[in-house]
Design a protein around this motif. Structure first.
Motif, PDB file in Angstrom:
ATOM      1  N   LEU A   1      -0.532   5.537  -5.704  1.00  0.00           N
ATOM      2  CA  LEU A   1      -1.451   4.886  -4.667  1.00  0.00           C
ATOM      3  C   LEU A   1      -2.037   5.968  -3.674  1.00  0.00           C
ATOM      4  O   LEU A   1      -3.302   6.093  -3.410  1.00  0.00           O
ATOM      5  N   ARG A   2      -1.396   6.912  -3.499  1.00  0.00           N
ATOM      6  CA  ARG A   2      -1.779   8.135  -2.554  1.00  0.00           C
ATOM      7  C   ARG A   2      -2.756   8.820  -3.498  1.00  0.00           C
ATOM      8  O   ARG A   2      -3.864   9.459  -3.122  1.00  0.00           O
TER       9      ARG A   2
ATOM     10  N   GLU B   1      -2.549  -4.580  -3.322  1.00  0.00           N
ATOM     11  CA  GLU B   1      -2.567  -3.176  -3.061  1.00  0.00           C
ATOM     12  C   GLU B   1      -3.879  -2.486  -2.576  1.00  0.00           C
ATOM     13  O   GLU B   1      -3.771  -1.814  -1.793  1.00  0.00           O
TER      14      GLU B   1
ATOM     15  N   GLY C   1       0.981  -1.180   0.198  1.00  0.00           N
ATOM     16  CA  GLY C   1      -0.067  -0.099  -0.004  1.00  0.00           C
ATOM     17  C   GLY C   1       0.891   1.325   0.092  1.00  0.00           C
ATOM     18  O   GLY C   1       2.141   1.042  -0.015  1.00  0.00           O
ATOM     19  N   MET C   2       0.242   2.304  -0.058  1.00  0.00           N
ATOM     20  CA  MET C   2       0.985   3.765   0.161  1.00  0.00           C
ATOM     21  C   MET C   2       1.957   3.821   1.038  1.00  0.00           C
ATOM     22  O   MET C   2       2.827   4.677   1.110  1.00  0.00           O
TER      23      MET C   2
ATOM     24  N   THR D   1      -4.509  -0.957   1.222  1.00  0.00           N
ATOM     25  CA  THR D   1      -4.794   0.243   1.069  1.00  0.00           C
ATOM     26  C   THR D   1      -6.058   0.221   1.872  1.00  0.00           C
ATOM     27  O   THR D   1      -6.050   1.085   2.724  1.00  0.00           O
TER      28      THR D   1
END
Length: 423
Positions: free
Chosen positions: A101-102, A236, A89-90, A240
């Motif tokens: 991702l953000r 991801e 994830g971010m 997230t």
């Protein structure tokens, strides 16, 4: 830092109040060598300026591929703190991957978007306060647990509504996230089992949203595509979602709890805000500085031997961000940094939301929830007080989370005892 860990501080998995420990370590330097649970060497950055520099340094990474010990057999496969390194994830991405991702979640947490949530946050706070009052009235001694009845369900309810999580899953999600992320005194087997169940439950929630997409963040993440048409990978997506859920309620739960504790034990500061001489935003900022919701947060990794605060941290070292330590750094916040003062000029310059590229994307939502929660609580119950001495409250068993396990309160001033003179 030396290669000999004999003099390094051994991190207690049971955690506890961090402030005396922070002061002792900070007196020796802005960076401390530590031994993490499981015998893993690491470091913690404790000073305000050193931490600010470290968090934004271009040669500090979040991706665990920069930590050789996690991949060469040095660190056991079942090390509980691997959950922070292995997540996708971010929060564990760098550079272009982090920006990609953000961007997928950032639009949901802008100040403008968050402000649109204010009516729902206020409505939920009102409903929970009604329930809090009922629970206190039904209790034989008038005591109720503010943490479980108010500080937890407010941010949990908001983030779950944002993510499209059905109410039936919320209680278990909190239990699992607390075990996986907050509690640091669990056994490897307990931690691994909780991780597996949390990932499975997130997968179940994502599958539901795939079948029945809605106006929620999970549905948006599932549908998200970059310009080249690539979707988020499953890892991801789950990573997230897990980050949004955990960061979206555990930290705000602690923030609200810590602010209530601070105001109940500093009635002069509560009077300032109730009289309009300070704001609830001032309360939130000073709480974030003085008793932040996250104590030592893992991990970042220098990509080369890096000098920070006069100490060289070797390449690949797993480093903790010492947020509670930096918050009481008297070289930045003044000689009275240990004092809770909502008029403090430097309070808003705390680092509890991070700094640099990984600054907390949910900061506007956390601020909104905490200010609404505190204003509504103390406006309705200005005499609210702790039901036991603050020092007797059971602490979170964690060196990551910083708060108490329960927060028993009375909503009205305790009735005076019998007057001895009457006899």
């Amino acid at each position: 830092m030396s290669s000999n860990t004999a003099d390094a501080h051994r991190v207690d998995p049971a955690g506890g109040c961090p402030h005396a420990l922070n002061a002792g370590l900070r007196a020796r330097g802005a960076v401390a060598e530590v031994v993490l649970p499981g015998g893993v060497p690491g470091a913690v950055v404790l000073g305000h300026e050193a931490l600010k520099e470290f968090l934004a340094h271009p040669e500090v990474a979040k991706d665990a591929r920069h930590c050789p010990a996690l991949h060469d057999g040095t660190v056991p496969k079942d090390w509980p703190l691997r959950v922070f390194a292995n997540a996708q994830g971010m929060h564990t991405a760098d550079g272009a991957d982090h920006r990609r991702l953000r961007a997928l979640v950032g639009a949901a947490f802008t100040a403008r978007q968050v402000e649109r949530l204010r009516p729902r946050v206020e409505e939920l706070a009102g409903e929970l306060l009604d329930g809090l009052a009922r629970a206190a009235a039904e209790s034989p001694d008038g005591v109720t647990d503010l943490r479980t009845r108010y500080a937890l369900p407010l941010p949990m309810g908001v983030i779950c509504e944002l993510l499209g999580v059905d109410a039936e899953h919320r209680g278990r999600l909190h239990e699992l996230s607390n075990t996986v992320i907050v509690a640091t005194d669990t056994t490897p087997a307990e931690a691994m089992a909780a991780v597996r169940e949390l990932v499975e439950l997130m997968g179940t929630i994502a599958a539901t949203r795939r079948r029945h997409p809605g106006e929620d963040l999970t549905s948006a993440l599932i549908a998200a595509r970059e310009g080249d048409g690539d979707r988020l990978s499953e890892g991801e997506l789950i990573g997230t979602m897990r980050l949004m859920l955990v960061a979206g309620h555990e930290t705000t739960l602690n923030l609200i709890s810590n602010a209530v504790r601070a105001l109940c034990t500093h009635r002069d500061q509560l009077a300032l805000v109730l009289d309009g001489r300070a704001t609830w935003t001032d309360v939130v900022d000073e709480t974030l500085r003085w008793d932040g919701p996250v104590s030592w947060f893992p991990f970042r990794y220098p990509t080369r031997d890096l000098a920070v605060g006069g100490t060289v941290i070797p390449r690949g070292t797993p480093v903790l961000a010492g947020y509670t330590a930096a918050g009481r750094d008297d070289t930045f916040h003044g000689p009275d940094a240990d004092r809770f003062d909502i008029t403090r000029p430097t309070a808003a310059r705390h680092l509890s939301f991070g700094h640099g590229a990984h600054y907390c994307v949910g900061a506007p939502l956390a601020r909104l929830e905490a200010t609404v929660a505190l204003e509504r609580l103390f406006t309705r119950f200005p005499d609210l007080d702790l039901a036991m001495p603050e020092t007797a409250l059971p602490r979170q068993r964690s060196f990551i989370g910083n708060s108490v396990e329960t927060l028993p309160v009375r909503l009205t001033a305790a009735a005076p005892g019998p007057d001895p003179a009457a006899d």
